[in-house]
Structures are given as C-alpha cells and as structure tokens.
Design an enzyme around this catalytic site. Structure first.
Site, PDB file in Angstrom:
ATOM      1  N   LYS A  87      -4.688 -12.617 -14.626  1.00 46.65           N
ATOM      2  CA  LYS A  87      -4.960 -12.234 -13.349  1.00 46.65           C
ATOM      3  C   LYS A  87      -4.554 -10.375 -13.919  1.00 46.65           C
ATOM      4  CE  LYS A  87      -2.787 -12.726  -8.844  1.00 46.65           C
ATOM      5  NZ  LYS A  87      -1.665 -12.605  -8.238  1.00 46.65           N
TER       6      LYS A  87
HETATM    7  C1  E4P Z   1      -1.990 -12.950  -5.658  1.00 44.31           C
HETATM    8  O1  E4P Z   1      -2.084 -13.741  -6.155  1.00 44.31           O
HETATM    9  C2  E4P Z   1      -0.534 -11.985  -4.432  1.00 44.31           C
HETATM   10  O2  E4P Z   1       0.481 -12.944  -5.358  1.00 44.31           O
HETATM   11  C3  E4P Z   1      -0.362 -12.254  -2.678  1.00 44.31           C
HETATM   12  O3  E4P Z   1      -1.334 -13.459  -2.334  1.00 44.31           O
HETATM   13  C4  E4P Z   1       0.224 -11.592  -2.813  1.00 44.31           C
HETATM   14  O4  E4P Z   1       0.412 -11.915  -1.606  1.00 44.31           O
HETATM   15  P1  E4P Z   1       1.765 -10.630  -0.581  1.00 44.31           P
HETATM   16  O5  E4P Z   1       0.438  -9.825   0.322  1.00 44.31           O
HETATM   17  O6  E4P Z   1       2.309 -12.125   0.384  1.00 44.31           O
HETATM   18  O7  E4P Z   1       2.600 -10.440  -1.146  1.00 44.31           O
END
Ligand code: E4P
Length: 218
Positions: A87
């Site tokens: 990522k």
């Molecule tokens: C994406 O991969 C992130 O881990 C995640 O979806 C962020 O979500 P949040 O806005 O609830 O922290």
C-alpha cells in the site's frame, strides 16, 4: 464485488472470514497502532498472521515517503507472503514506486485517493488497486460516491485494469451504493458487513415459521 475488511484486529478478520464472504483485508498504520502492534518485527509478524487467516489480498502500508524508502519497505513486505499487496500513498514519489512495483509484478494499492486526477495517474502508473476514501469525503460535505462514479467512467473509457477499491466505508448503504456504481472492491468495518445480513422482517418471518412449525409438531 469483492469484500475486504478494513482492520488489523485478528478476531474480527477471523469472524468475517468465517462468514464465507471475505475476499481480502486492508490495514493502515492507524489500524495497526489501534491494535497495539508496534516495532518492525511485531508489525511484520502481524501481517503474516493476517495472511494465515485470509486467503486473499492483504494490504500492508509503507511508512517511508521517499522512493528509495518505499521500494525498500515494499519489497520487504511483499516477500513476507504471496498475499501481500504493497500500500503506497498518493504522492509523487509514491507514483514512481507504484511504477517500479508494477514493472516487477508486485501488486500495489494506492491509498489516500481524493480526486479523479489522482485515480487517473495512479492507474497510468500501474496500480493494482486505488483506494478512494468515501467516508472521509462525506465527512467534509463532498460526495464520495460521485467521485467513485467518475473514476468508474474514466477507467471504463480506457479499459484500465486498476481496480476501484472503495475505502473508508462506514455503513451498509455505502456498500450498496458502491455496488450499484460498480466499484470492484469495498473495504469496511465488520459492523458494516454484518449489517447487510440483518432485516427485521427476516427475523419476524423466521420467528413465525418456527412458531408455526412448533404448533403443528407438539
Ligand atoms: C483504506 O484502506 C483505509 O484503511 C480506510 O478505509 C480508512 O478508513 P477511515 O476513514 O474509516 O479511517
């Protein structure tokens, strides 16, 4: 539509996996910290533990923000397990890293996408997934679903292989709307996935069926 769970909590991952509908996992540094996973060795081991529960893509995020650092960390992460997807944040250095990994056949998830332009360049760099943050856009009075719709149109116009991974999903309607628009994947909390299963009329209907069966079989 593929279902990923957005957590680093092993119990929740196992519970979602046991439901029989889980395709993968996304994590981020905040989710790892929430589980109290700190220190490089523990973090790497935790990714392996997740991979041992779910047989599907597991996004593991780099911490470095420079090209060389992202490549170093990403290669180490990718070597942990065949399911790891590296990522990478949507920054200029991140794009270079995505291109590098794409050339090497290592899968990437470009995170922190908040605009169609970002989604376009990430796809051109060869990202496997891009993660538009639906909930965080909604939080600032911007239509996150509209962004996903626009990205869908752009990717279809040019037949990009990059998959739209709707992230920052908060509730079941987000999931249903993403499915209507044609997001390839959604990642959300266990609560949102479990909420899809529930309907009060199902519960009332089942109760009635069981009561009628019991009456006739006394
Ligand atoms: C994406 O991969 C992130 O881990 C995640 O979806 C962020 O979500 P949040 O806005 O609830 O922290």
């Amino acid at each position: 539509m593929k279902f990923f769970i957005d957590t680093a909590n092993l119990q929740e991952i196992a519970e979602a996996n046991n439901m029989g509908i889980l395709d993968g996992v996304t994590t981020n540094p905040s989710l790892m910290a929430k589980e109290g996973i700190t220190g490089k060795a523990n973090i790497l081991q935790h990714y392996i533990n997740i991979c041992n529960i779910v047989d599907g893509p597991v996004s593991a995020e780099v911490i470095a923000t420079d090209f060389e650092g992202m490549v170093r960390e990403g290669e180490e992460l990718a070597a942990l397990h065949k399911n790891i997807v590296v990522k990478i944040p949507m920054i200029a250095e991140g794009l270079k890293a995505i291109k590098y990994f794409s050339n090497k056949g290592i899968r990437t998830n470009c995170t922190l996408i908040f605009s169609a332009g970002q989604a376009l360049v990430a796809a051109k760099a060869g990202a496997t997934y891009i993660s538009p943050f639906l909930g965080r856009l909604d939080d600032v009075s911007t239509d996150g679903l509209q962004l996903i719709e626009q990205i869908r149109l752009i990717y279809d116009n040019y037949a990009f292989d990059t998959e739209i991974l709707a992230a920052s999903v908060r509730h079941p309607m987000h999931i249903i709307n993403c499915a209507s628009i044609g997001a390839d994947v959604m990642t959300g909390p266990l609560s949102a996935i479990k909420a899809l299963v529930k309907h009060p009329l199902t519960d009332i209907g089942l109760q009635q069926f069981l009561a009628d069966h019991a009456k006739g079989n006394q």
